[in-house]
Design a protein around this motif. Structure first.
Motif, PDB file in Angstrom:
ATOM      1  N   ALA A 172       0.837  -1.200   0.000  1.00  0.00           N
ATOM      2  CA  ALA A 172       0.000   0.000   0.000  1.00  0.00           C
ATOM      3  C   ALA A 172       0.873   1.252   0.000  1.00  0.00           C
ATOM      4  O   ALA A 172       1.980   1.253   0.562  1.00  0.00           O
ATOM      5  N   ASP A 173       0.379   2.296  -0.621  1.00  0.00           N
ATOM      6  CA  ASP A 173       1.071   3.585  -0.670  1.00  0.00           C
ATOM      7  C   ASP A 173       0.530   4.477   0.442  1.00  0.00           C
ATOM      8  O   ASP A 173      -0.593   4.979   0.367  1.00  0.00           O
ATOM      9  N   ILE A 174       1.329   4.670   1.480  1.00  0.00           N
ATOM     10  CA  ILE A 174       0.912   5.484   2.635  1.00  0.00           C
ATOM     11  C   ILE A 174       1.747   6.763   2.655  1.00  0.00           C
ATOM     12  O   ILE A 174       2.911   6.750   3.038  1.00  0.00           O
ATOM     13  N   PHE A 175       1.139   7.840   2.192  1.00  0.00           N
ATOM     14  CA  PHE A 175       1.829   9.137   2.116  1.00  0.00           C
ATOM     15  C   PHE A 175       3.170   9.024   1.396  1.00  0.00           C
ATOM     16  O   PHE A 175       4.174   9.624   1.790  1.00  0.00           O
ATOM     17  N   GLY A 176       3.185   8.212   0.349  1.00  0.00           N
ATOM     18  CA  GLY A 176       4.405   8.065  -0.440  1.00  0.00           C
ATOM     19  C   GLY A 176       5.353   6.993   0.065  1.00  0.00           C
ATOM     20  O   GLY A 176       6.368   6.719  -0.583  1.00  0.00           O
ATOM     21  N   PHE A 177       5.027   6.355   1.193  1.00  0.00           N
ATOM     22  CA  PHE A 177       5.871   5.290   1.728  1.00  0.00           C
ATOM     23  C   PHE A 177       5.210   3.929   1.454  1.00  0.00           C
ATOM     24  O   PHE A 177       3.994   3.771   1.610  1.00  0.00           O
ATOM     25  N   ALA A 178       6.034   2.968   1.057  1.00  0.00           N
ATOM     26  CA  ALA A 178       5.522   1.626   0.752  1.00  0.00           C
ATOM     27  C   ALA A 178       5.330   0.832   2.037  1.00  0.00           C
ATOM     28  O   ALA A 178       6.244   0.726   2.850  1.00  0.00           O
ATOM     29  N   MET A 179       4.129   0.272   2.214  1.00  0.00           N
ATOM     30  CA  MET A 179       3.821  -0.540   3.393  1.00  0.00           C
ATOM     31  C   MET A 179       3.286  -1.895   2.940  1.00  0.00           C
ATOM     32  O   MET A 179       2.298  -1.970   2.202  1.00  0.00           O
ATOM     33  N   GLN A 180       3.952  -2.942   3.354  1.00  0.00           N
ATOM     34  CA  GLN A 180       3.462  -4.282   3.022  1.00  0.00           C
ATOM     35  C   GLN A 180       2.194  -4.557   3.815  1.00  0.00           C
ATOM     36  O   GLN A 180       2.194  -4.529   5.042  1.00  0.00           O
ATOM     37  N   TRP A 181       1.124  -4.840   3.093  1.00  0.00           N
ATOM     38  CA  TRP A 181      -0.160  -5.089   3.753  1.00  0.00           C
ATOM     39  C   TRP A 181      -0.302  -6.577   4.042  1.00  0.00           C
ATOM     40  O   TRP A 181       0.004  -7.431   3.204  1.00  0.00           O
ATOM     41  N   ASN A 182      -0.766  -6.898   5.263  1.00  0.00           N
ATOM     42  CA  ASN A 182      -1.011  -8.286   5.654  1.00  0.00           C
ATOM     43  C   ASN A 182      -2.349  -8.395   6.375  1.00  0.00           C
ATOM     44  O   ASN A 182      -2.812  -7.426   6.994  1.00  0.00           O
ATOM     45  N   ASP A 183      -2.938  -9.547   6.268  1.00  0.00           N
ATOM     46  CA  ASP A 183      -4.119  -9.843   7.081  1.00  0.00           C
ATOM     47  C   ASP A 183      -3.610 -10.360   8.423  1.00  0.00           C
ATOM     48  O   ASP A 183      -3.011 -11.433   8.503  1.00  0.00           O
ATOM     49  N   TYR A 184      -3.841  -9.598   9.493  1.00  0.00           N
ATOM     50  CA  TYR A 184      -3.268  -9.947  10.794  1.00  0.00           C
ATOM     51  C   TYR A 184      -4.195 -10.766  11.682  1.00  0.00           C
ATOM     52  O   TYR A 184      -3.857 -11.044  12.832  1.00  0.00           O
TER      53      TYR A 184
END
Length: 497
Positions: A234-246
């Motif tokens: 996911a793109d969070i304010f220009g930072f890449a965040m790996q999305w996971n189902d927790y």
């Protein structure tokens, strides 16, 4: 004996209400911190029918094994008039959960305890899971009920479920879906952090808003051609965040709370006490939610997947070794509390692989443990030993119907020198059955986390292999103990005094 009468006898045995500094209980044991542990009358306590065993601890701490009725006995002790007058009863989160004297002696032999942080690590794992054992057991029985209906072809779950059975699924799925929040709460209590803060941070990664990130146009998806795993970023304010189902994650909350404890204490130091209520939670949330989403969460998922894949490789490539290794190790891991990482992996396997392969061989150890207890019960009936009969029958009931081994371990097995030499052949024989009969199925597997009891046999596949394995594991130690006894000559003489 009524609960009130048993409570009075227990209180008298530990030296009276004036000797109780703190009191709490866990799944099967009363835990006391006493003013003077030397005045406890162990013989009197052992003679109480409800008491399955007594475990002195280092210092002035004491544990009394009760079994499934521990909550009722605890409440009965608290309700005694002398307790309100002469003792302070502390909440569980303020009570010590240190290990008993037996564990201390085992640790000092080199297995555990020489490195303090390792000791603390396993206590952290244990206390993060222990309070939720009851709801895990309840959920596993609901799963077992559905498995029985499916196995008997009374209800067909292989097609699309009706609304009614989808609703029944919510009764057990709630425990496993929100497991990370529960673990975060308990782990926070263990580390003296506001437990609601730990729960809120973990809950943030399970909100509908966080789930929505997976389907947004700015989120990219890539598929690993070898593993078949889809990774979403996911793109969070220009930072890449790996999305996971927790949902169902275990390692993520454990790592997150350990880091939260450091942040929490730092914030408490830099802010004046009169503004702690506002600024410590605010900055804890503001720091830990992004840190968990960007770093700790993906790290925890990666650790769980890699550990699970490693054991899966062993199970797939050396199933014979795996089927023997697990039941032979568990009798030594459980008394030391070293089995908690494997329990965490079981939950992680179900979340990532869709099934678990550890619980089947683990069930072999459990039933070997219960078989040894059954052998002790048969001898107590033959010898008309009322005290041991009550201890063994209570422990056996807790094991066969609840899958709980603590009453057997602490009430009987670890008190008599020959029990393990009779029990281990059962572990080996049951593991051998899984190794041979389960070879064509790559072992025994289950899609649900279940306490290994008689009631949960249907959740294992192939069920017939598992049933034969646990039957063999149960019968072997039961017969060995019945015909060869579980006591040395000195222990026999001591029981007759």
């Amino acid at each position: 004996m009524s609960n009130k009468a048993a409570a009075e006898k227990i209180l008298e045995g530990i030296g009276g209400a004036s000797n109780v500094k703190f009191m709490t209980f866990c799944a099967t044991r009363l835990r006391f911190e006493l003013n003077d542990g030397s005045i406890v009358n162990k013989e009197a306590l052992d003679a109480i029918p409800e008491v399955m065993g007594c475990v002195p601890q280092s210092g002035d701490r004491y544990q009394i094994v009760i079994g499934g009725a521990v909550g009722n006995i605890y409440n009965a002790i608290k309700a005694l008039p002398s307790m309100s007058d002469g003792a302070e009863s502390a909440a569980e989160d303020n009570a010590s959960a240190s290990n008993d004297e037996l564990k201390s002696s085992l640790r000092s032999s080199g297995v555990r305890g020489k490195v303090q942080w390792i000791d603390a690590f396993f206590e952290y794992l244990s206390d993060s899971f222990r309070p939720i054992l009851g709801v895990l057991l309840g959920a596993s029985l609901i799963i077992a009920l559905a498995a029985v209906l499916d196995a008997l072809h009374l209800v067909d779950f292989r097609g699309e479920k009706s609304a009614g059975w989808v609703f029944v699924d919510t009764m057990w799925h709630t425990v496993f879906y929100f497991l990370p929040i529960m673990i975060a709460y308990n782990a926070s209590k263990k580390l003296n952090v506001d437990p609601w803060l730990g729960a809120a941070i973990m809950g943030a990664l399970m909100t509908p808003e966080f789930q929505k990130l997976a389907t947004m146009a700015s989120t990219t998806s890539t598929v690993d051609p070898e593993l078949g795993i889809t990774t979403k970023v996911a793109d969070i304010f220009g930072f890449a965040m790996q999305w996971n189902d927790y949902s169902g994650q275990v390692f993520v909350p454990l790592i997150m709370v350990a880091v939260l404890a450091l942040v929490y204490r730092f914030l408490q130091k830099i802010f004046p006490e009169n503004v702690h209520m506002v600024f410590v939670p605010f900055f804890s949330l503001a720091i830990m939610i992004p840190l968990t989403a960007f770093l700790i969460g993906p790290l925890g998922v990666w650790i769980g997947i890699d550990l699970g894949n490693g054991l899966a490789w062993l199970n797939n490539n050396a199933p014979f070794v795996f089927a023997l290794l697990i039941p032979m190790l568990y009798p030594f891991l459980v008394p030391l509390g070293l089995h908690w990482p494997l329990n965490a992996l079981m939950l992680m396997n179900i979340q990532t692989l869709g099934y678990d392969f550890i619980q089947g061989p683990m069930g072999v150890w459990n039933f070997a443990c219960f078989g040894a207890t059954a052998g002790v019960l048969l001898i107590s009936l033959r010898e008309k030993d009322k005290t041991m009969r009550q201890t063994a029958s209570g422990a056996l009931a807790a094991g066969l119907f609840g899958g709980i081994s603590e009453p057997s371990l602490y009430g009987i097995h670890l008190r008599f020198k020959r029990v393990y030499s009779r029990m281990l052949p059962g572990c080996f024989a049951g593991g051998l059955v899984i190794a041979i009969l389960g070879s064509q199925y790559q072992g025994v597997k289950t899609t649900a986390f279940a306490f290994t009891s008689l009631l949960t046999i249907p959740v294992f596949n192939p069920m017939w292999v598992y049933a034969v394995a646990i039957a063999v594991a149960f019968i072997v130690p039961m017969l060995l103990i019945f015909f060869m006894d579980y006591r040395t000559e000195e222990e026999k003489a001591a029981t007759k005094k």
